[in-house]
Design an enzyme around this catalytic site. Structure first.
Site, PDB file in Angstrom:
ATOM      1  N   ASP A  38       0.836  -1.198   0.000  1.00 53.94           N
ATOM      2  CA  ASP A  38       0.000   0.000   0.000  1.00 53.94           C
ATOM      3  C   ASP A  38       0.871   1.248   0.000  1.00 53.94           C
ATOM      4  O   ASP A  38       2.010   1.213   0.483  1.00 53.94           O
ATOM      5  CB  ASP A  38      -0.913   0.002   1.230  1.00 53.94           C
ATOM      6  CG  ASP A  38      -1.995  -1.073   1.150  1.00 53.94           C
ATOM      7  OD1 ASP A  38      -2.429  -1.374   0.030  1.00 53.94           O
ATOM      8  OD2 ASP A  38      -2.385  -1.604   2.213  1.00 53.94           O
ATOM      9  N   TYR A  66       6.320  -8.719   8.415  1.00 52.42           N
ATOM     10  CA  TYR A  66       6.069  -7.286   8.539  1.00 52.42           C
ATOM     11  C   TYR A  66       6.313  -6.829   9.977  1.00 52.42           C
ATOM     12  O   TYR A  66       6.142  -7.593  10.926  1.00 52.42           O
ATOM     13  CB  TYR A  66       4.611  -6.955   8.195  1.00 52.42           C
ATOM     14  CG  TYR A  66       4.180  -7.296   6.795  1.00 52.42           C
ATOM     15  CD1 TYR A  66       4.347  -6.382   5.755  1.00 52.42           C
ATOM     16  CD2 TYR A  66       3.590  -8.523   6.504  1.00 52.42           C
ATOM     17  CE1 TYR A  66       3.930  -6.681   4.467  1.00 52.42           C
ATOM     18  CE2 TYR A  66       3.179  -8.838   5.222  1.00 52.42           C
ATOM     19  CZ  TYR A  66       3.360  -7.916   4.205  1.00 52.42           C
ATOM     20  OH  TYR A  66       2.946  -8.226   2.925  1.00 52.42           O
ATOM     21  N   ASP A  80      -6.901   1.449   7.524  1.00 49.76           N
ATOM     22  CA  ASP A  80      -5.566   1.986   7.767  1.00 49.76           C
ATOM     23  C   ASP A  80      -5.618   3.495   7.910  1.00 49.76           C
ATOM     24  O   ASP A  80      -6.697   4.108   7.901  1.00 49.76           O
ATOM     25  CB  ASP A  80      -4.591   1.550   6.660  1.00 49.76           C
ATOM     26  CG  ASP A  80      -5.026   2.020   5.278  1.00 49.76           C
ATOM     27  OD1 ASP A  80      -5.555   3.145   5.155  1.00 49.76           O
ATOM     28  OD2 ASP A  80      -4.824   1.268   4.304  1.00 49.76           O
ATOM     29  N   ARG A 172      -3.733  -4.829   7.386  1.00 50.65           N
ATOM     30  CA  ARG A 172      -4.719  -3.844   7.844  1.00 50.65           C
ATOM     31  C   ARG A 172      -6.026  -4.513   8.265  1.00 50.65           C
ATOM     32  O   ARG A 172      -6.709  -4.034   9.168  1.00 50.65           O
ATOM     33  CB  ARG A 172      -4.962  -2.777   6.779  1.00 50.65           C
ATOM     34  CG  ARG A 172      -5.296  -3.282   5.392  1.00 50.65           C
ATOM     35  CD  ARG A 172      -5.134  -2.135   4.393  1.00 50.65           C
ATOM     36  NE  ARG A 172      -5.150  -2.601   3.022  1.00 50.65           N
ATOM     37  CZ  ARG A 172      -6.097  -2.293   2.142  1.00 50.65           C
ATOM     38  NH1 ARG A 172      -7.106  -1.518   2.505  1.00 50.65           N
ATOM     39  NH2 ARG A 172      -6.040  -2.755   0.914  1.00 50.65           N
TER      40      ARG A 172
END
Length: 303
Positions: A38, A66, A80, A172
């Protein structure tokens, strides 16, 4: 220029922006990415170049790691930081014991809610096209696998975490679902990809330094050649006389000590990748035990 270059994506760039920039800097047509990030996210974005674009599907399906931050207090339309708030900020006082318990629920195979602002297609159209027009679509779910989810730090309403997961997992959505379970809503405010398959953040390079884009030579010197990729797939050295057969898609009988793998890298004597092939038959070898003969079919070749 056949290989992979690993970019440390900066915030504000889309994955397609990065592809376009590298295509322009290297003056090469064939550039592909191996899993989007993103725009607000940063970190590992491997790009395939030239003939290596044929390997993109292998990297797309690889596991990811992540590190990120979840903000508790309200959910957003996009799950998000880029979305609009879905309620007032409750600014909760977070309980670490309760959070640890909720985090423990997200392990192994889980059903995950797909964000309404995503490229997932419903009736031939991406979900974000419905969301932007205010059209409500019943939430879709998908099965993903969480390898680990670790809570690192709590500071005010924010929680730092590390996530190891299979490809296609929405970090997210994880933040959204955890916030819903906690009872106050939450959304993802920072995300950094630390690992994508065989590519760690240590191998990644930035597009620019102090607002100046790196030179073409800078990126050319950082291309990982195809001979150094996919080393988790066992290799078989093929004789020069079999190269033409492979490049014409012909099946080959080869000797290998590997008794488990169904996929093989076929390389020449210098180590260059010639093809990827699948086992289609196994023969008993009277010549060299424990090696045995297999018949393979090349499904990707590099002429």
């Amino acid at each position: 220029m056949d290989g992979v270059i690993v970019i440390d994506k900066a915030p504000g760039w889309t994955s397609h922006d990065v592809v376009a920039k590298i295509r322009n800097l290297l003056k090469i047509k064939k550039v592909g990415h191996t899993g989007t990030l993103d725009p607000f996210a940063t970190g590992v974005l491997p790009l395939t170049l030239g003939r290596a674009t044929r390997l993109s599907n292998f990297f797309l399906s690889s596991d990811k790691v992540y590190r990120g931050v979840i903000r508790f207090g309200f959910a957003t339309t996009t799950y998000d930081i880029d979305g609009n708030p879905l309620g007032e900020d409750t600014s909760p006082s977070l309980d670490s014991t309760r959070l640890q318990e909720i985090f423990s629920h997200y392990h192994g195979a889980i059903q995950q809610t797909i964000p309404p602002y995503s490229a997932k297609k419903v009736q031939g159209r991406p979900l974000y096209s419905y969301a932007r027009k205010g059209i409500d679509i019943d939430p879709s779910t998908k099965t993903v696998t969480i390898k680990s989810l670790t809570l690192h730090k709590i500071e005010n309403c924010e929680v730092e975490f590390e996530l190891a997961c299979t490809a296609g997992t929405y970090a997210r959505s994880l933040a959204h679902d955890i916030g819903k379970e906690y009872g106050c809503g939450a959304h993802l405010v920072r995300l950094r990809r630390m690992l994508s398959g065989e590519f760690p953040i240590e191998k990644a390079v930035t597009l620019s330094d102090e607002d100046q884009f790196h030179s073409r030579e800078f990126f050319l010197n950082r291309i990982i050649p195809m001979k150094d990729l996919l080393h988790e797939i066992p290799a078989i050295v093929i004789p020069d006389g079999d190269k033409d057969k492979l490049l014409h898609g012909m099946d080959l009988n080869l000797l290998t000590p590997d008794t488990e793998s169904e996929e093989f890298r076929l390389i020449d004597e210098s180590g260059d990748l010639i093809a990827l092939a699948r086992r289609i038959q196994t023969f008993t070898s009277p010549v060299a035990q424990p090696a045995h003969w297999i018949r393979v079919h090349p499904h990707i070749t590099f002429s």
